[in-house]
Scaffold this active site. Structure first.
Site, PDB file in Angstrom:
ATOM      1  N   GLU A  16     -17.572 -22.856  39.212  1.00  0.00           N
ATOM      2  CA  GLU A  16     -16.675 -23.748  38.449  1.00  0.00           C
ATOM      3  C   GLU A  16     -16.728 -25.185  38.946  1.00  0.00           C
ATOM      4  OE1 GLU A  16     -14.980 -24.447  35.462  1.00  0.00           O
ATOM      5  OE2 GLU A  16     -14.221 -22.411  35.760  1.00  0.00           O
ATOM      6  N   VAL A  23     -19.294 -28.289  37.737  1.00  0.00           N
ATOM      7  CA  VAL A  23     -19.262 -29.006  36.458  1.00  0.00           C
ATOM      8  C   VAL A  23     -17.863 -29.550  36.200  1.00  0.00           C
ATOM      9  CG1 VAL A  23     -19.730 -28.839  33.995  1.00  0.00           C
ATOM     10  CG2 VAL A  23     -20.869 -27.283  35.552  1.00  0.00           C
ATOM     11  N   GLY A  30     -13.741 -45.706  46.516  1.00  0.00           N
ATOM     12  CA  GLY A  30     -14.364 -44.474  46.998  1.00  0.00           C
ATOM     13  C   GLY A  30     -14.807 -43.546  45.877  1.00  0.00           C
ATOM     14  N   LYS A  34     -25.021 -31.550  34.873  1.00  0.00           N
ATOM     15  CA  LYS A  34     -23.855 -30.762  34.462  1.00  0.00           C
ATOM     16  C   LYS A  34     -24.007 -30.279  33.013  1.00  0.00           C
ATOM     17  CE  LYS A  34     -20.943 -33.270  37.691  1.00  0.00           C
ATOM     18  NZ  LYS A  34     -20.111 -34.469  37.848  1.00  0.00           N
TER      19      LYS A  34
END
Ligand SMILES: NC(=O)c1ccc[n+]([C@@H]2O[C@H](COP(=O)([O-])OP(=O)(O)OC[C@H]3O[C@@H](n4cnc5c(N)ncnc54)[C@H](OP(=O)(O)O)[C@@H]3O)[C@@H](O)[C@H]2O)c1
Length: 409
Positions: A117, A120, A174, A192
């Protein structure tokens, strides 16, 4: 007599941003997890570049969590784990988008779970929804904002920053790495989309099969003109059935304000799934971050402990198609002469490109023509733009950006 507690041993490969957040979260959540399934997950061994031994970690573990990243040794470790009957959980999109079939096959052959999980769309539980909730739904199309860094940059550009300013801001907070090329080139999103396309359509799609384009060349005035046409700009991954085959791509794309992805701003991710039976559903949530990603990894661990979904079924090949229809936004800097618009529309018409809306603005000696077309085959649009590019009244190379026409309001 007290009930005997049983530990569920998790071998952890990688202890960086995600791995260390995962260790902490596991300790925090272990009691609650034990309360509902009778097993207490514990980290029984940790591998980094400088510490731990993979064989020893494997021998002690019932499940391996891989949050090292990269292809090797992650691939070899996951295959070895599955071959010795261990379940695996990974957050590694690079690995799955390049070696997914080999890993899925190993999971099927050795009858172990392979969960991913966190690979993506950040925390958005789209893998589970595709594998379980929508497993009986014939999916027509998926659109995704699956890279939080680029969505943040485009959101800041929509608020007035240049690309360079928005990238610097993403790095300061960041969201973007010192070397942001995987994100801004569209490659991360392409990996993805390859994984999502495999799940939704059953066809093996590798990263190299996905056509992708990044956001580096976008100009802020494209966003300004587009706003006048009620359009917002996103980096959109698309996987859809087309011409009896499958098309998978990532491009900067304009959306009308009624599209559910138009409202996704900042570093959030979101995925829409379209099908005749369900019309459209949208899932959205935070894009990344150590603790958020660790939470998705822990969700996968619990799913394995409670018997969760099997690996994807053997593949059903669909042909991958690349030349598909789309609406386009066109941006032309031209000399401000009376016949220019007529000359451009004549060439477009000769290539079956019809115009839906136009904004024309005089800029002293020059003018700017911004148009949105009706859907047209991409090869026709490219041929038309090649001819438009030859006109002597053009002041710079024409720019084209895809437009998604659907709205769900
Ligand atoms: N960060 C996020 O927000 C995020 C979100 C979604 C998915 N992911 C995925 O999660 C994975 C991990 O990301 P991260 O940000 O946590 O990475 P990271 O901070 O760079 O941590 C990587 C960890 O793996 C270890 N490692 C790397 N190569 C190794 C090797 N060859 N042998 C042994 N250990 C090795 C490193 O060891 P050392 O400590 O010794 O360097 C470090 O502990 C990646 O696949 C990434 O794509 C991350």
């Amino acid at each position: 007599m007290p009930t005997e507690r049983r530990a569920f041993n998790v071998g952890l490969l990688g202890h960086g941003t995600v791995g260390s957040a995962f260790s902490e979260l596991l300790v925090e959540r272990a009691e609650e997890i034990e309360r509902f399934n009778g097993l207490r997950p514990v980290v029984s061994g940790v591998l980094t570049r400088s510490a731990g031994d993979f064989e020893e970690i494997l021998a002690d573990a019932e499940l391996i969590v891989e949050v090292m990243g990269g292809i090797e040794p992650a691939r070899a470790h996951l295959l070895a784990a599955m071959r010795s009957g261990r379940h695996v959980v990974t957050a590694n999109k690079q690995l799955l988008s390049q070696h997914g079939e080999e890993l899925y096959e190993a999971a099927r052959e050795h009858d172990v779970r392979l969960r991913f999980e966190a690979a993506v769309a950040g925390t958005v539980p789209v893998v589970r929804v595709l594998e379980e909730s929508l497993s009986a739904t014939p999916i027509e199309r998926i659109h995704g904002i699956v890279n939080g860094t680029t969505n943040f940059i485009l959101s800041e550009m929509a608020n007035g920053m240049t690309y360079e300013q928005a990238l610097a801001e993403a790095q300061r907070i960041g969201y973007a790495e010192a070397d942001p090329s995987d994100d801004v080139s569209g490659r991360d999103a392409a990996a993805k989309m390859a994984i999502l396309a495999r799940l939704a359509f059953g066809t093996p799609v590798r990263l190299e099969d996905v056509r992708y384009e990044g956001i580096e060349h976008l100009q802020r005035d494209d966003l300004d003109y587009a706003r006048e046409l009620d359009l917002g700009l996103k980096l959109i991954g698309t996987a859809e059935r087309r011409e009896g085959g499958l098309s998978v791509s990532v491009h900067p794309t304009f959306l009308y304000s009624g599209h559910p992805l138009a409202a996704i701003s900042g570093s959030f991710n979101a995925v829409t799934v379209e099908s005749e039976t369900i019309t459209e559903i949208t899932l959205s949530g935070p894009g990344a971050g150590g603790r958020q990603t660790a939470s998705a990894v822990l969700g996968d661990v619990v799913s394995v402990m409670t018997g969760g979904a099997r690996p994807p079924a053997p593949p059903l090949p669909l042909e991958l198609v690349t030349d598909v229809d789309s609406a386009f936004y066109l941006h032309l800097d031209v000399a401000d002469r009376p016949s220019v618009l007529a000359a451009v529309t004549k060439v477009l018409g000769e290539h079956d490109v019809s115009i839906k809306s136009v904004v024309q603005r005089g800029l002293g000696e020059n003018a700017r023509l911004v148009m949105v077309t009706h859907p047209v085959r991409e090869s026709s649009l490219r041929a038309a733009m090649a001819r438009v590019g030859e006109f002597d009244f053009l002041r710079s190379t024409p720019r084209t950006i895809r437009v998604i026409e659907e709205e769900f309001v």
